[in-house]
Scaffold this active site. Structure first.
Site, PDB file in Angstrom:
ATOM      1  N   PRO A  60      54.582 -35.644  31.992  1.00 41.59           N
ATOM      2  CA  PRO A  60      53.599 -34.617  32.344  1.00 41.59           C
ATOM      3  C   PRO A  60      52.501 -34.513  31.303  1.00 41.59           C
ATOM      4  O   PRO A  60      52.763 -34.486  30.098  1.00 41.59           O
ATOM      5  CB  PRO A  60      54.442 -33.343  32.405  1.00 41.59           C
ATOM      6  CG  PRO A  60      55.807 -33.825  32.777  1.00 41.59           C
ATOM      7  CD  PRO A  60      55.965 -35.147  32.086  1.00 41.59           C
ATOM      8  N   CYS A  61      51.248 -34.461  31.784  1.00 37.34           N
ATOM      9  CA  CYS A  61      50.112 -34.520  30.871  1.00 37.34           C
ATOM     10  C   CYS A  61      49.661 -33.152  30.378  1.00 37.34           C
ATOM     11  O   CYS A  61      48.839 -33.069  29.465  1.00 37.34           O
ATOM     12  CB  CYS A  61      48.942 -35.216  31.563  1.00 37.34           C
ATOM     13  SG  CYS A  61      48.245 -34.294  32.965  1.00 37.34           S
ATOM     14  N   GLN A  62      50.171 -32.062  30.953  1.00 42.83           N
ATOM     15  CA  GLN A  62      49.630 -30.734  30.637  1.00 42.83           C
ATOM     16  C   GLN A  62      49.613 -30.400  29.141  1.00 42.83           C
ATOM     17  O   GLN A  62      48.650 -29.782  28.664  1.00 42.83           O
ATOM     18  CB  GLN A  62      50.396 -29.656  31.407  1.00 42.83           C
ATOM     19  CG  GLN A  62      50.148 -29.658  32.899  1.00 42.83           C
ATOM     20  CD  GLN A  62      51.108 -30.569  33.634  1.00 42.83           C
ATOM     21  OE1 GLN A  62      51.787 -31.390  33.030  1.00 42.83           O
ATOM     22  NE2 GLN A  62      51.186 -30.407  34.950  1.00 42.83           N
ATOM     23  N   PHE A 102      48.868 -32.182  26.805  1.00 42.46           N
ATOM     24  CA  PHE A 102      47.899 -33.007  26.102  1.00 42.46           C
ATOM     25  C   PHE A 102      46.539 -33.052  26.785  1.00 42.46           C
ATOM     26  O   PHE A 102      45.605 -33.653  26.270  1.00 42.46           O
ATOM     27  CB  PHE A 102      48.431 -34.447  25.991  1.00 42.46           C
ATOM     28  CG  PHE A 102      49.854 -34.511  25.524  1.00 42.46           C
ATOM     29  CD1 PHE A 102      50.171 -34.349  24.183  1.00 42.46           C
ATOM     30  CD2 PHE A 102      50.892 -34.699  26.428  1.00 42.46           C
ATOM     31  CE1 PHE A 102      51.487 -34.391  23.753  1.00 42.46           C
ATOM     32  CE2 PHE A 102      52.207 -34.750  26.001  1.00 42.46           C
ATOM     33  CZ  PHE A 102      52.507 -34.595  24.658  1.00 42.46           C
TER      34      PHE A 102
END
Length: 406
Positions: free
Chosen positions: A86-88, A90
């Site tokens: 999950p990119c949230q 970063f």
């Protein structure tokens, strides 16, 4: 073929965007981990025999229990671990909230630890990860953490893992969408990886070329407070057209909204990046002044046209927007197989989008601003300045190679 060759363990599989591309290149997905219930159903719709791991698809739980033997392998046999955590923690958008400025301290980043744990358990020949630029750059990036983890694994197992990354634009590889994402490639034992060369850098596939033969089953209708402004914005433009620096009447303050606010496709350019969770005013919108149909989104992500998605329009949009463009994954898969000296598919890419030179179009006229918005016309305050609120950032292509030795 020896045991383990061409095999891939898919993490954060979503609706299968990366997996489809890797399969097209020649990999065989022997296990998939996905927590989202709707996405899991989508995977089974398209791959009824898919081996979905874990009762809940939680990568943290799977990492704690899964062993190579569970997949019929010995440690070191697996060719590839792939996926994008999950990119949230970063992402640039998350950094505007205090709760988002945590990087690896964000509880959601525990999925990175789980990925590292699985790398340690399986000792795969390669790892492929996709994420946002903040994953490898900036104050809260995970790159140093990842480097140190791979160093520890290398030293503990008498192997050498190298970590390579590059910021790629999917449009350079035939995907009809400007989508810039960091690709991380981790290789074991001094294997050299040659990054794929752009195939469409000088002449990308345009949105019109990609969508000209797509017939939606259901055409969505624009809704929300600002929907009727779309006809007053030229294709390829956004709300900035209706600011002091645009050519339309000033309804909004300059740079006071996010870039994709009332953002429209340009027919002679690739699509803008598809959003996973668009609001009613979040683009990209079709040049016909409406949201993109599911079939159109599938084409812009280069998922197969017959790919099935569980759930309603919003659920489908989320799954497509979160996916890795399948054609880009096919490019990367071919290069990985070459690096690992494994047989891959040759010739034309299976997921390539054909270009029709006969496709033409005429510019659509820009309509006057609807009367209901005219009371809003007038001078507006602009963005306060860099560092004082949401603002656009230019991403520059960067790459880095870093190796750890036992």
């Amino acid at each position: 073929m020896k045991k383990g060759q061409m095999t891939a363990l898919s993490l954060f599989s979503g609706a299968g965007g990366m997996d489809v591309g890797l399969e097209a290149a020649g990999f065989r997905i022997i296990g998939a981990v996905e927590k989202d219930v709707v996405a899991r159903k989508s995977l089974l719709l398209n791959r009824p025999g898919a081996n979905l791991l874990g009762k809940r698809g939680d990568v943290i739980e799977v990492a704690a229990s899964l062993t190579p033997e569970d997949l019929g392998l010995n440690r070191g046999d697996l060719a590839l671990i792939c996926g994008g955590p999950p990119c949230q923690p970063f992402s640039a958008a998350a950094q505007w909230a205090a709760s988002g400025r945590k990087g690896m301290r964000d509880p959601r980043a525990k999925t990175v630890d789980a990925t590292i744990e699985l790398i340690d358990k399986f000792l795969p020949r390669a790892v492929l990860m996709e994420n946002v630029l903040g994953f490898v750059q900036g104050q809260h990036s995970a790159l140093d953490y990842l480097k140190q983890a791979m160093l520890k694994i290398s030293q503990s197992n008498a192997v050498t893992y190298s970590v390579n990354w590059r910021l790629l634009n999917a449009a350079d590889f035939g995907v009809p969408q400007n989508r810039r994402r960091v690709i991380i490639v981790i290789l074991r034992d001094d294997v050299t990886f040659d990054w794929p060369e752009p195939t469409h850098g000088d002449r990308p596939i345009t949105a019109f070329e990609a969508l000209s033969d797509v017939t939606p089953k259901e055409v969505p209708i624009a809704a929300g407070k600002w929907a009727s402004l779309l006809p007053s914005i030229p294709e390829g433009k956004n709300y900035l057209w209706l600011t002091s620096r645009g050519e339309g009447p000033e309804i909004f303050g300059y740079r006071t909204r996010y870039w994709n606010f009332l953002l429209k496709l340009a027919r002679d350019l690739p699509s803008w990046t598809l959003s996973a969770s668009p609001g009613p005013s979040t683009g990209p919108f079709h040049w016909e002044n409406r949201p993109l149909a599911v079939e159109e989104q599938l084409r812009l992500q280069t998922l197969p046209k017959d790919w099935k998605l569980e759930g309603d329009y919003r659920a489908a949009t989320r799954q497509i927007g979160n996916a890795t463009p399948s054609l880009l994954a096919e490019h990367l898969g071919r290069q990985l197989l070459h690096a690992l000296s494994l047989p891959g598919r040759q010739g034309q890419l299976e997921l390539s989008v054909s270009r029709d030179s006969a496709v033409t179009h005429r510019p659509l006229p820009v309509a006057p601003v609807a009367e209901v918005y005219l009371p809003l016309v007038g001078p507006k305050s602009a963005h306060a300045g860099e560092g004082k609120g949401p603002g656009a950032r230019m991403l520059s292509t960067n790459d880095e190679e870093w190796a750890v030795s036992a």
